[in-house]
Design an enzyme around this catalytic site. Sequence first.
Site, PDB file in Angstrom:
ATOM      1  N   HIS A 102      -2.655  10.337   0.245  1.00  0.00           N
ATOM      2  CA  HIS A 102      -1.221  10.118   0.092  1.00  0.00           C
ATOM      3  C   HIS A 102      -0.454  11.206   0.848  1.00  0.00           C
ATOM      4  O   HIS A 102      -0.424  12.358   0.421  1.00  0.00           O
ATOM      5  CB  HIS A 102      -0.887  10.145  -1.406  1.00  0.00           C
ATOM      6  N   GLU A 160       1.539  -2.262  -9.143  1.00  0.00           N
ATOM      7  CA  GLU A 160       1.849  -2.887  -7.844  1.00  0.00           C
ATOM      8  C   GLU A 160       1.124  -4.234  -7.711  1.00  0.00           C
ATOM      9  O   GLU A 160       1.702  -5.209  -7.220  1.00  0.00           O
ATOM     10  CB  GLU A 160       1.459  -1.951  -6.697  1.00  0.00           C
ATOM     11  N   CYS A 182       8.014  10.236  -2.649  1.00  0.00           N
ATOM     12  CA  CYS A 182       7.002   9.492  -1.890  1.00  0.00           C
ATOM     13  C   CYS A 182       7.560   8.261  -1.178  1.00  0.00           C
ATOM     14  O   CYS A 182       6.864   7.642  -0.379  1.00  0.00           O
ATOM     15  CB  CYS A 182       5.860   9.102  -2.820  1.00  0.00           C
ATOM     16  N   PHE A 192       8.427   8.880  -7.631  1.00  0.00           N
ATOM     17  CA  PHE A 192       8.976   9.450  -8.864  1.00  0.00           C
ATOM     18  C   PHE A 192      10.479   9.182  -8.901  1.00  0.00           C
ATOM     19  O   PHE A 192      11.142   9.133  -7.867  1.00  0.00           O
ATOM     20  CB  PHE A 192       8.757  10.975  -8.893  1.00  0.00           C
ATOM     21  N   LYS A 222      -4.469   4.471   2.077  1.00  0.00           N
ATOM     22  CA  LYS A 222      -4.695   5.735   1.370  1.00  0.00           C
ATOM     23  C   LYS A 222      -6.183   5.994   1.143  1.00  0.00           C
ATOM     24  O   LYS A 222      -6.578   7.113   0.845  1.00  0.00           O
ATOM     25  CB  LYS A 222      -3.879   5.763   0.086  1.00  0.00           C
ATOM     26  N   HIS A 276       1.577   0.435  -1.470  1.00  0.00           N
ATOM     27  CA  HIS A 276       1.726   1.873  -1.719  1.00  0.00           C
ATOM     28  C   HIS A 276       0.402   2.405  -2.265  1.00  0.00           C
ATOM     29  O   HIS A 276      -0.074   3.440  -1.811  1.00  0.00           O
ATOM     30  CB  HIS A 276       2.871   2.107  -2.708  1.00  0.00           C
TER      31      HIS A 276
END
Lengths: 415, 82
Positions: free
Chosen positions: A338, A315, A165, A403, A333, A304
């Site tokens: 996403h 975050e 991502c 990830f 988002k 994010h």
Amino acid sequence: MTRRVVITGMGLISPLGHSPDELWQGLSAGESAIAHQPSWRDKGLATTLASAARPYDPKVISRRHRRSMSPVATMAAMAAGQAMTAAGWTDELIQHPRTGIGFASTMGGSSAIESFYETIVAKRQGAIADLESTTFLKIMSHTCAAHIALTYGIPGRVVASCVACAASTQSIGFGYEAIKYGLQDRMVCGGAEELHFSVAQTFEVLGATAQLPIDDDPAGASRPFAADRIGLVVGEGAGALALESLEGAKARGAAILGEIKGFATTNDARHMTSPDSRGMADCMAAALIDAKVAARDIGYINAHATATPKGDAAEAGAIAELFGDGAAVSSFKGHFGHLMGASGVVETIGCLQMLRHRVWLPTRNLTAERIDPALARIGLLTEPRELASAERRALLIKNSFAFGGINSSLVIGDV
Amino acid sequence: MDHEIKSVIDDILVDTFEIAPDQIAADKNLFTDYGFDSLDAIDLIVKFQNHFQIKPPEQELRNIQTVADIYELVDRYVKRSA
């Protein structure tokens, strides 16, 4: 000596449209691109929510180039072409040895991967002979970057940072560094992702996907920073930026859309999937150092924030540590979920449009009443905030996390 | 030659290789008229082998130059396997 790096072109294929202006129209009007995919029920998924790219015509890419492209590479090549055209790069500049590519996706074409496995595990002797010569070219991890190179004849370096991502934010960062340190003069950078039920399944098994009954309004599904957030919605698309040195852009009289002021990418080295506030804060801090600015200079952070309970909290913790409530914070988002490998770059294009229109937009589906009290210590936006034309803090951070503990942060502002 | 064989091969050329239907003719050369390269040639062979369930030897496949060559080869191997 280092060089300043500017953005002179943008291009995208996205759930909210296929040009920066269409994206802006959708973002500023608070549109949602999320819809139910009823067929996913047949695959055994509990989630049916997704954000598909608006229909596009892949035949704008010639068959010779398109024959080995999965949709992920087709969208990537279309976005890259748009960005270079918008920048006014001539064929001579595009095909110059000092022009390179930074482009990535989470993985190769997921529909091609599905058909590859269908073929090789088919219960029929000799089924492997059914594989076409182009199958691997559709599923290889650098399929987007390689196809952009071939389609447009770009001979410089190819950086394919397929870090899930954070893929496109890191691609932009590596493109910026290549120009900053004089290794290339121009880089077309970005990322792409193709919608596939297996991507939704990957998050569903971790309990991270938003799930709503099929007759519930999908527009309310993605709720970054809200107390009642229920997880992420997967999406698809592609985005590209044309990056070049400031002196190169000035020499050819190009319109400058913004400047990449700084970049950092780090690794938590702690857990494969669990987000880590410490790593996120360290990454943003390193990007500020690279940009030679202080935290108080940052006016806005495009988070994010995928709307998972853990990710948004981590975050927000990192933002609180560095910025307190001093910077406005939102996430796109809520509008389109996403976009995985495309998320960083499409959201960056949204940020450049906010700079151009002098307004920071709020997160869709976030009202003051819905803010998670545990996250309220940062400057979450629930209304648009206009910038004065001479705003000192027209400087933003774009975050992407992935990830593998990957963190990437860009500092972007006016030139 | 079996008309169905010709029709299937013509469809592969139109659908997969995007040759305009009015450009399909027996005497057309795949490489010089249609611009085929090695990847196209391999995929064309995979397509008609799978469709007709035939497996001509490599040497014969390498000799294909024209649309007529494909018609003839497929027709011969389909009859052989019948």
